[in-house]
Design a protein around this motif. Sequence first.
Motif, PDB file in Angstrom:
ATOM      1  N   VAL A  19       0.908  -0.997   0.288  1.00 45.01           N
ATOM      2  CA  VAL A  19      -0.059  -0.021   0.341  1.00 45.01           C
ATOM      3  C   VAL A  19       1.062   0.891  -0.077  1.00 45.01           C
ATOM      4  O   VAL A  19       1.608   1.369   0.733  1.00 45.01           O
ATOM      5  CB  VAL A  19      -1.016  -0.239   1.207  1.00 45.01           C
ATOM      6  CG1 VAL A  19      -0.785  -0.476   2.362  1.00 45.01           C
ATOM      7  CG2 VAL A  19      -1.787   1.040   1.495  1.00 45.01           C
TER       8      VAL A  19
ATOM      9  N   MET B  66       0.847   5.086   0.571  1.00 40.68           N
ATOM     10  CA  MET B  66       0.195   6.393   1.116  1.00 40.68           C
ATOM     11  C   MET B  66       1.098   7.368   1.127  1.00 40.68           C
ATOM     12  O   MET B  66       1.301   8.513   0.335  1.00 40.68           O
ATOM     13  CB  MET B  66      -0.539   6.123   2.051  1.00 40.68           C
ATOM     14  CG  MET B  66      -1.274   5.193   1.842  1.00 40.68           C
ATOM     15  SD  MET B  66      -1.909   5.183   4.106  1.00 40.68           S
ATOM     16  CE  MET B  66      -3.275   3.401   4.022  1.00 40.68           C
ATOM     17  N   THR B  67       2.143   7.115   1.761  1.00 37.38           N
ATOM     18  CA  THR B  67       3.093   8.348   2.068  1.00 37.38           C
ATOM     19  C   THR B  67       3.912   8.585   1.108  1.00 37.38           C
ATOM     20  O   THR B  67       4.906   8.269   0.226  1.00 37.38           O
ATOM     21  CB  THR B  67       4.851   7.693   2.897  1.00 37.38           C
ATOM     22  OG1 THR B  67       3.452   6.687   4.054  1.00 37.38           O
ATOM     23  CG2 THR B  67       5.415   8.864   3.798  1.00 37.38           C
TER      24      THR B  67
ATOM     25  N   GLY C  52       2.959  12.303   5.283  1.00 38.90           N
ATOM     26  CA  GLY C  52       3.603  11.293   5.825  1.00 38.90           C
ATOM     27  C   GLY C  52       2.503  11.269   6.356  1.00 38.90           C
ATOM     28  O   GLY C  52       1.354  10.745   6.641  1.00 38.90           O
ATOM     29  N   SER C  53       2.674  11.771   7.907  1.00 40.55           N
ATOM     30  CA  SER C  53       2.085  11.428   9.235  1.00 40.55           C
ATOM     31  C   SER C  53       0.458  12.843   8.903  1.00 40.55           C
ATOM     32  O   SER C  53      -0.838  12.024   9.301  1.00 40.55           O
ATOM     33  CB  SER C  53       2.198  12.776  10.497  1.00 40.55           C
ATOM     34  OG  SER C  53       3.116  11.222  11.227  1.00 40.55           O
TER      35      SER C  53
ATOM     36  N   PHE D  13       9.398   5.116   1.272  1.00 42.92           N
ATOM     37  CA  PHE D  13       9.533   3.868   2.272  1.00 42.92           C
ATOM     38  C   PHE D  13       7.932   2.821   2.793  1.00 42.92           C
ATOM     39  O   PHE D  13       7.199   3.123   3.202  1.00 42.92           O
ATOM     40  CB  PHE D  13       8.709   4.811   3.182  1.00 42.92           C
ATOM     41  CG  PHE D  13       9.600   5.794   3.705  1.00 42.92           C
ATOM     42  CD1 PHE D  13      10.492   6.254   3.316  1.00 42.92           C
ATOM     43  CD2 PHE D  13       9.218   6.809   4.637  1.00 42.92           C
ATOM     44  CE1 PHE D  13      11.599   7.310   3.976  1.00 42.92           C
ATOM     45  CE2 PHE D  13       9.635   8.021   5.504  1.00 42.92           C
ATOM     46  CZ  PHE D  13      11.019   8.234   4.594  1.00 42.92           C
TER      47      PHE D  13
ATOM     48  N   SER E 180       6.580  -0.512   2.146  1.00 44.12           N
ATOM     49  CA  SER E 180       7.140  -2.353   2.242  1.00 44.12           C
ATOM     50  C   SER E 180       6.118  -2.653   1.582  1.00 44.12           C
ATOM     51  O   SER E 180       5.642  -2.542   0.729  1.00 44.12           O
ATOM     52  CB  SER E 180       6.193  -1.921   3.588  1.00 44.12           C
ATOM     53  OG  SER E 180       6.688  -1.130   4.887  1.00 44.12           O
TER      54      SER E 180
ATOM     55  N   VAL F 143      11.741   1.455  14.617  1.00 37.90           N
ATOM     56  CA  VAL F 143      11.224   1.554  13.257  1.00 37.90           C
ATOM     57  C   VAL F 143       9.105   1.489  13.545  1.00 37.90           C
ATOM     58  O   VAL F 143       8.495   2.698  14.015  1.00 37.90           O
ATOM     59  CB  VAL F 143      10.822   1.424  12.447  1.00 37.90           C
ATOM     60  CG1 VAL F 143      10.164  -0.258  11.547  1.00 37.90           C
ATOM     61  CG2 VAL F 143       9.782   2.688  11.232  1.00 37.90           C
TER      62      VAL F 143
ATOM     63  N   SER G  59       2.711   7.437  14.025  1.00 40.43           N
ATOM     64  CA  SER G  59       4.219   7.378  15.202  1.00 40.43           C
ATOM     65  C   SER G  59       3.217   7.607  16.246  1.00 40.43           C
ATOM     66  O   SER G  59       2.038   7.867  16.994  1.00 40.43           O
ATOM     67  CB  SER G  59       4.679   8.737  14.435  1.00 40.43           C
ATOM     68  OG  SER G  59       3.317  10.115  14.991  1.00 40.43           O
TER      69      SER G  59
ATOM     70  N   GLU H 142       3.095   9.701  18.537  1.00 44.43           N
ATOM     71  CA  GLU H 142       2.777  11.184  18.690  1.00 44.43           C
ATOM     72  C   GLU H 142       1.822  11.677  18.167  1.00 44.43           C
ATOM     73  O   GLU H 142       0.261  12.204  18.754  1.00 44.43           O
ATOM     74  CB  GLU H 142       3.542  12.586  18.419  1.00 44.43           C
ATOM     75  CG  GLU H 142       4.901  12.829  19.285  1.00 44.43           C
ATOM     76  CD  GLU H 142       5.954  11.749  18.951  1.00 44.43           C
ATOM     77  OE1 GLU H 142       6.117  10.830  17.515  1.00 44.43           O
ATOM     78  OE2 GLU H 142       6.797  11.171  18.860  1.00 44.43           O
TER      79      GLU H 142
HETATM   80  C1  LIG Z   1       9.744   1.092   7.746  1.00 41.83           C
HETATM   81  C2  LIG Z   1       8.757   1.799   6.770  1.00 41.83           C
HETATM   82  C3  LIG Z   1       7.765   1.100   6.214  1.00 41.83           C
HETATM   83  C4  LIG Z   1       6.753   1.819   6.260  1.00 41.83           C
HETATM   84  N1  LIG Z   1       5.716   1.863   4.617  1.00 41.83           N
HETATM   85  C5  LIG Z   1       4.975   2.154   4.438  1.00 41.83           C
HETATM   86  C6  LIG Z   1       3.933   1.359   3.595  1.00 41.83           C
HETATM   87  O1  LIG Z   1       4.553   0.275   3.330  1.00 41.83           O
HETATM   88  N2  LIG Z   1       2.953   2.092   2.764  1.00 41.83           N
HETATM   89  C7  LIG Z   1       2.983   3.644   3.337  1.00 41.83           C
HETATM   90  O2  LIG Z   1       2.196   4.561   2.883  1.00 41.83           O
HETATM   91  N3  LIG Z   1       3.800   4.031   4.084  1.00 41.83           N
HETATM   92  C8  LIG Z   1       4.950   3.712   4.853  1.00 41.83           C
HETATM   93  N4  LIG Z   1       5.997   3.976   6.041  1.00 41.83           N
HETATM   94  C9  LIG Z   1       5.930   5.453   6.237  1.00 41.83           C
HETATM   95  C10 LIG Z   1       5.430   5.491   7.559  1.00 41.83           C
HETATM   96  O3  LIG Z   1       4.191   5.299   7.711  1.00 41.83           O
HETATM   97  C11 LIG Z   1       5.738   7.330   7.582  1.00 41.83           C
HETATM   98  O4  LIG Z   1       7.297   7.314   8.348  1.00 41.83           O
HETATM   99  C12 LIG Z   1       5.237   7.716   8.792  1.00 41.83           C
HETATM  100  O5  LIG Z   1       3.675   7.867   9.012  1.00 41.83           O
HETATM  101  C13 LIG Z   1       5.835   8.936   9.785  1.00 41.83           C
HETATM  102  O6  LIG Z   1       5.072   9.504   8.820  1.00 41.83           O
HETATM  103  P1  LIG Z   1       7.335  10.801   7.770  1.00 41.83           P
HETATM  104  O7  LIG Z   1       8.045  10.113   8.086  1.00 41.83           O
HETATM  105  O8  LIG Z   1       6.505  11.428   7.126  1.00 41.83           O
HETATM  106  O9  LIG Z   1       6.932  11.524   9.141  1.00 41.83           O
HETATM  107  P2  LIG Z   1       6.709  13.387   9.372  1.00 41.83           P
HETATM  108  O10 LIG Z   1       5.190  12.705   9.666  1.00 41.83           O
HETATM  109  O11 LIG Z   1       7.243  14.354   9.075  1.00 41.83           O
HETATM  110  O12 LIG Z   1       6.895  13.236  10.998  1.00 41.83           O
HETATM  111  C14 LIG Z   1       7.999  13.776  11.651  1.00 41.83           C
HETATM  112  C15 LIG Z   1       8.414  13.642  13.227  1.00 41.83           C
HETATM  113  O13 LIG Z   1       6.706  15.080  13.449  1.00 41.83           O
HETATM  114  C16 LIG Z   1       5.904  14.131  14.181  1.00 41.83           C
HETATM  115  N5  LIG Z   1       4.331  14.215  14.266  1.00 41.83           N
HETATM  116  C17 LIG Z   1       3.658  14.357  12.978  1.00 41.83           C
HETATM  117  N6  LIG Z   1       2.738  14.841  13.292  1.00 41.83           N
HETATM  118  C18 LIG Z   1       2.649  15.726  14.602  1.00 41.83           C
HETATM  119  C19 LIG Z   1       1.556  16.096  15.091  1.00 41.83           C
HETATM  120  N7  LIG Z   1       0.750  16.421  14.894  1.00 41.83           N
HETATM  121  N8  LIG Z   1       2.057  16.684  16.177  1.00 41.83           N
HETATM  122  C20 LIG Z   1       3.530  16.202  16.819  1.00 41.83           C
HETATM  123  N9  LIG Z   1       4.408  15.267  16.359  1.00 41.83           N
HETATM  124  C21 LIG Z   1       4.148  14.972  15.579  1.00 41.83           C
HETATM  125  C22 LIG Z   1       6.114  12.425  14.057  1.00 41.83           C
HETATM  126  O14 LIG Z   1       5.691  12.150  14.922  1.00 41.83           O
HETATM  127  C23 LIG Z   1       7.698  12.854  13.810  1.00 41.83           C
HETATM  128  O15 LIG Z   1       8.010  12.354  14.841  1.00 41.83           O
HETATM  129  C24 LIG Z   1       7.092   3.552   6.245  1.00 41.83           C
HETATM  130  C25 LIG Z   1       8.287   3.961   6.991  1.00 41.83           C
HETATM  131  C26 LIG Z   1       9.057   2.989   7.318  1.00 41.83           C
HETATM  132  C27 LIG Z   1      10.216   3.340   8.241  1.00 41.83           C
END
Ligand SMILES: Cc1cc2nc3c(=O)[nH]c(=O)nc-3n(C[C@H](O)[C@H](O)[C@H](O)COP(=O)(O)OP(=O)(O)OC[C@H]3O[C@@H](n4cnc5c(N)ncnc54)[C@H](O)[C@@H]3O)c2cc1C
Length: 386
Positions: free
Chosen positions: A124, A126-127, A132-133, A157, A159, A358, A365, A367
């Motif tokens: 899937v 999405m990211t 991401g978040s 990212f 999987s 991770v 996350s 948070e």
């Molecule tokens: C090994 C791995 C496998 C993955 N597999 C998939 C996959 O199969 N499909 C897919 O779509 N995605 C996948 N992901 C993506 C994963 O879901 C995202 O990395 C995750 O959602 C965080 O998004 P980001 O990396 O953009 O971090 P960001 O969203 O940029 O977050 C950075 C920091 O900000 C914090 N933060 C964010 N929002 C808030 C808030 N509102 N309040 C306070 N703090 C906040 C976060 O907690 C984090 O500490 C994968 C990631 C990894 C590392």
Amino acid sequence: MDRSIFDEDHEMFRDSVRSFMQKEIGPHAERWNKQGIVDREAFLKAGEMGLLCMWVPEEYGGIGMSDFRYEQIVMEETTRFGDPGVFFTLHSRLVAPYIGTFGTDEQKARWLPTCVSGENILAVAMTEPGAGSDLSGIRCKAEDNGDHFLLNGSKTFISNGILADIVVVAARTDATSKHGISLLVVERDMEGFERGSNMSKMGMKTQDTAELFFNNVRVPKENLLGEVNRGFYHMMHGLAEERLIVACGFMANAHAAFDATVEYVQERKLFGQFLADFQNTRFKLAEMRTELDVGYAFVDRCVEEHNKGKLTTEDAAKAKLWTSEMENRITDECVQLHGGNGFMTEYEVCRRHASARVSRIYAGSSEIMKEIIARSLGLDPRKKKA
Ligand SMILES: Cc1cc2nc3c(=O)[nH]c(=O)nc-3n(C[C@H](O)[C@H](O)[C@H](O)COP(=O)(O)OP(=O)(O)OC[C@H]3O[C@@H](n4cnc5c(N)ncnc54)[C@H](O)[C@@H]3O)c2cc1C
């Protein structure tokens, strides 16, 4: 403490899954760790054993198993006796349900049987580099071109990103609305669909994680999952289950590190005694065992609620938050008790600790989990009256 949610049938099933993992998965984990990806045959073998997409109805090749405890067992045994990076449950329980829940009869008949057999592997997407978040920031764009969508953009990212044959892609179909997103099924051989290299990660090395690129990919309208512009809500639909299934894996990873450490401290001698004889060691292990029991009690309760269709978003978030933080505490202590050996990748606890890192980031996350829980307390600044 005994776990009370499983009956004799579950235990028999657990035995058979465990011996499958010990025979077909565990022995390859070292090689897969080095190559950064599992062999496709792993999915085919799991399919043969009936471990993939157990929930799929018989008419589409599955066994129609609605009892989530069986999925919990597959997750636990894969993580403990296979490898935490073998993502059978991502395939079965995080991605395939999009097809099962939002697919038409024709789409289900077309894709689900090969997902059950493991011939087609799922991912899937999405990211994105800028989303991401906050998924409302998705920029990957799908333009309505009559009989097809023209898909452009990239994902990161992902999987199973290298292995995947079928990818559920979240793409923007309405530029005027924050949530104007749709879910499109992109298939392996579609022109313009490319993958980046397998990404180098801190842990979870058996798992292939990749960037995906879409350059003018013509996705036929028959590959739209669910309703156009409703993709954001479709994605939210399965999140509680996703968080519960990963929580089951976090418990199992912590448990395996604990078991390995109990064994290690009884073999390691220093200052004329076994490491296990130091009070610090016994106290640390006592704390860990208590955390495991507490964790299982909560997660098992969530599984029961989920089986009744009553698991709330906030309870799933609590399970994900607490188990991922606990997994990191326990695997970290296990490394500490191993001393220098714990820092060496040939030791199980080293790999388990690196993989645990991770857990606090993906699938929402820590948070974001806290945000969800706080909102359930009525603490939502977005709804504050001026
Ligand atoms: C090994 C791995 C496998 C993955 N597999 C998939 C996959 O199969 N499909 C897919 O779509 N995605 C996948 N992901 C993506 C994963 O879901 C995202 O990395 C995750 O959602 C965080 O998004 P980001 O990396 O953009 O971090 P960001 O969203 O940029 O977050 C950075 C920091 O900000 C914090 N933060 C964010 N929002 C808030 C808030 N509102 N309040 C306070 N703090 C906040 C976060 O907690 C984090 O500490 C994968 C990631 C990894 C590392």
